[in-house]
Design a protein around this motif. Structure first.
Motif, PDB file in Angstrom:
ATOM      1  N   PRO A   1      -0.919   5.844   4.459  1.00 56.07           N
ATOM      2  CA  PRO A   1      -0.242   4.831   3.640  1.00 56.07           C
ATOM      3  C   PRO A   1       0.807   4.048   4.419  1.00 56.07           C
ATOM      4  O   PRO A   1       1.089   2.884   4.103  1.00 56.07           O
TER       5      PRO A   1
ATOM      6  N   ALA B   1      -7.026   5.370   6.271  1.00 54.61           N
ATOM      7  CA  ALA B   1      -5.793   5.059   6.991  1.00 54.61           C
ATOM      8  C   ALA B   1      -4.598   5.640   6.250  1.00 54.61           C
ATOM      9  O   ALA B   1      -4.602   5.731   5.020  1.00 54.61           O
TER      10      ALA B   1
ATOM     11  N   THR C   1      -9.256  -0.234   6.103  1.00 53.89           N
ATOM     12  CA  THR C   1      -9.591   0.917   6.933  1.00 53.89           C
ATOM     13  C   THR C   1      -9.526   2.166   6.084  1.00 53.89           C
ATOM     14  O   THR C   1      -8.455   2.777   5.935  1.00 53.89           O
ATOM     15  N   PRO C   2     -10.638   2.561   5.471  1.00 57.07           N
ATOM     16  CA  PRO C   2     -10.644   3.764   4.628  1.00 57.07           C
ATOM     17  C   PRO C   2     -10.128   4.970   5.395  1.00 57.07           C
ATOM     18  O   PRO C   2     -10.468   5.177   6.567  1.00 57.07           O
TER      19      PRO C   2
ATOM     20  N   THR D   1      -4.648  -1.386   7.422  1.00 54.88           N
ATOM     21  CA  THR D   1      -4.175  -0.808   6.172  1.00 54.88           C
ATOM     22  C   THR D   1      -5.300  -0.115   5.411  1.00 54.88           C
ATOM     23  O   THR D   1      -6.482  -0.274   5.732  1.00 54.88           O
ATOM     24  N   GLN D   2      -4.919   0.592   4.370  1.00 53.93           N
ATOM     25  CA  GLN D   2      -5.902   1.259   3.515  1.00 53.93           C
ATOM     26  C   GLN D   2      -6.844   0.266   2.854  1.00 53.93           C
ATOM     27  O   GLN D   2      -7.949   0.632   2.458  1.00 53.93           O
ATOM     28  N   TRP D   3      -6.405  -0.986   2.727  1.00 54.70           N
ATOM     29  CA  TRP D   3      -7.282  -2.006   2.141  1.00 54.70           C
ATOM     30  C   TRP D   3      -8.580  -2.126   2.929  1.00 54.70           C
ATOM     31  O   TRP D   3      -9.656  -2.293   2.365  1.00 54.70           O
TER      32      TRP D   3
ATOM     33  N   THR E   1       0.811  -1.215   0.000  1.00 58.91           N
ATOM     34  CA  THR E   1       0.000   0.000   0.000  1.00 58.91           C
ATOM     35  C   THR E   1       0.841   1.260   0.000  1.00 58.91           C
ATOM     36  O   THR E   1       0.313   2.350  -0.003  1.00 58.91           O
ATOM     37  N   ASP E   2       2.150   1.114   0.039  1.00 61.12           N
ATOM     38  CA  ASP E   2       3.011   2.280  -0.039  1.00 61.12           C
ATOM     39  C   ASP E   2       4.348   1.863  -0.615  1.00 61.12           C
ATOM     40  O   ASP E   2       4.646   0.684  -0.742  1.00 61.12           O
TER      41      ASP E   2
END
Length: 359
Positions: A346, A344, A341-342, A337-339, A51-52
């Motif tokens: 990076p 969140a 937890t909107p 993670t952003q996956w 995610t980053d």
């Protein structure tokens, strides 16, 4: 498939007592997954590019907790933004796991799929690092007919002689990938077999609530956790989105074995829980992570039992074992993670822990 594993269950039954407290060894500013401990006590971790754009892919954890790119900065210098300028065969692209082979080498498993999405052509590979020289000595590309588009090379275990590697494919078509580490030849085994697939009846839940992406999808990962018996004769594996631990005689993973015969040799070891990492200790205890309840479990008579529970274990991920038997474990915080937890950030804080082995 038959229920079978009396020898392992007997060993687990003899291991009396539970592990002691969990100790934080280090914390990180990016999502960690793998951990490896060398015979000399050196500790290593890896950071996948999910995610980053993590600044380091593989690092040695120094005594003060700082990170040193391993084996050097060059191997760790690939970046998403420069993907078209950097040959993927010569850099770590998206490292998922790092595992010592017991013969003085650290192997780096690179699925070559940044963001856990499309594989970059030529990127999936195994990289062998000589721990004494701190230098790469071999790179084994995983061919396109083995690392299929949709494949995600997840974790690896080695035969005791160090000549064969067994890799779980946790992607859209689960399998066990076998690699001849001398010739570099590889092949898919149990490709599409029920034991390596996602179990659609299983819901991954944290504190009783289904873990979902914003579009409603849950974590769907096929064969993921993997362990090998100390004599090298039995391979254990489980889909992350699943609750069944399977095993197979490693002789049946030979390339020349008919797939029907191979599939018939798969055994159900135990009904378990959602598990990510597996580890067979030198003492013969099979450990399993349990992300849904912040715990570590072990195989026991009739199923599994809890070794320790600690709410700091936000998604216990991967094990390694020190020469003194101390167990090491990463917490990868997948639910943070952003996956899932909107909003969140990076980058997220993750940890490396240790705990004493079950005695």
């Amino acid at each position: 498939m038959e229920d079978a594993s009396p020898t392992l269950l007997s060993r687990a039954k003899e291991a009396i007592g539970l592990a002691g407290p969990l100790t934080e060894v280090a914390s990180f500013d990016h999502q960690v997954t793998g951990v490896a401990v060398a015979r000399d006590g050196r500790r290593f971790v890896n950071f996948p590019r999910w995610t980053d754009d993590a600044p380091i892919s593989v690092a040695e954890v120094m005594e003060d907790g700082t990170l040193k790119p391993y084996p050097d900065e060059k191997w760790n210098s690939w970046r998403n933004a420069k993907a078209n300028e950097m040959p993927v065969a010569d850099y770590f692209v998206c490292v998922q796991s790092i595992v010592p082979d017991g013969h003085g080498n650290l192997w780096v498993l690179d699925p070559g799929a940044p963001g856990n999405e499309k594989i970059l052509p030529g990127a999936p590979k195994l990289v062998k690092i000589d721990l004494a020289a701190n230098a790469v000595t071999k790179v084994i590309p995983v061919a396109e007919d083995v690392a299929l588009q949709g494949t995600y090379l997840n974790d690896i275990r080695f035969s005791p002689d160090g000549k064969t590697g067994y890799i779980t494919d946790s992607g859209t078509r689960g399998a066990i990938i076998v690699v001849d580490l001398e010739s570099g030849d590889g092949w898919r085994a149990l490709d599409g077999h029920p034991s390596t697939q996602i179990d659609k009846s299983v819901t991954v839940a944290i504190e009783g609530k289904p873990l979902r992406r914003p579009d409603g999808r849950q974590p769907d990962f096929a064969s993921d956790g993997i362990a090998i018996s100390n004599d090298g004769r039995t391979l254990y594996y489980q889909a992350l989105t699943g609750e069944t631990l399977y095993s197979i005689d490693t002789s049946l993973l030979d390339r020349n074995v008919d797939e029907d015969r191979r599939g018939a040799g798969v055994n159900i070891v135990a009904r378990t829980h959602v598990a990510d990492g597996l580890w067979m200790s030198k003492a013969g205890v099979l450990y399993l992570t349990s992300p849904t309840d912040y715990s570590v479990k072990r195989l026991a008579e009739g199923g599994v039992e809890t070794v320790l529970t600690d709410r700091r274990l936000r998604w216990p991920d991967t094990f390694s074992e020190g020469s003194d038997g101390t167990m090491y474990l990463t917490a990868s915080h997948i639910q943070d993670t952003q996956w899932f937890t909107p909003g969140a950030p990076p980058s997220i804080k993750t940890q490396l822990f240790s705990f004493p082995p079950v005695q």
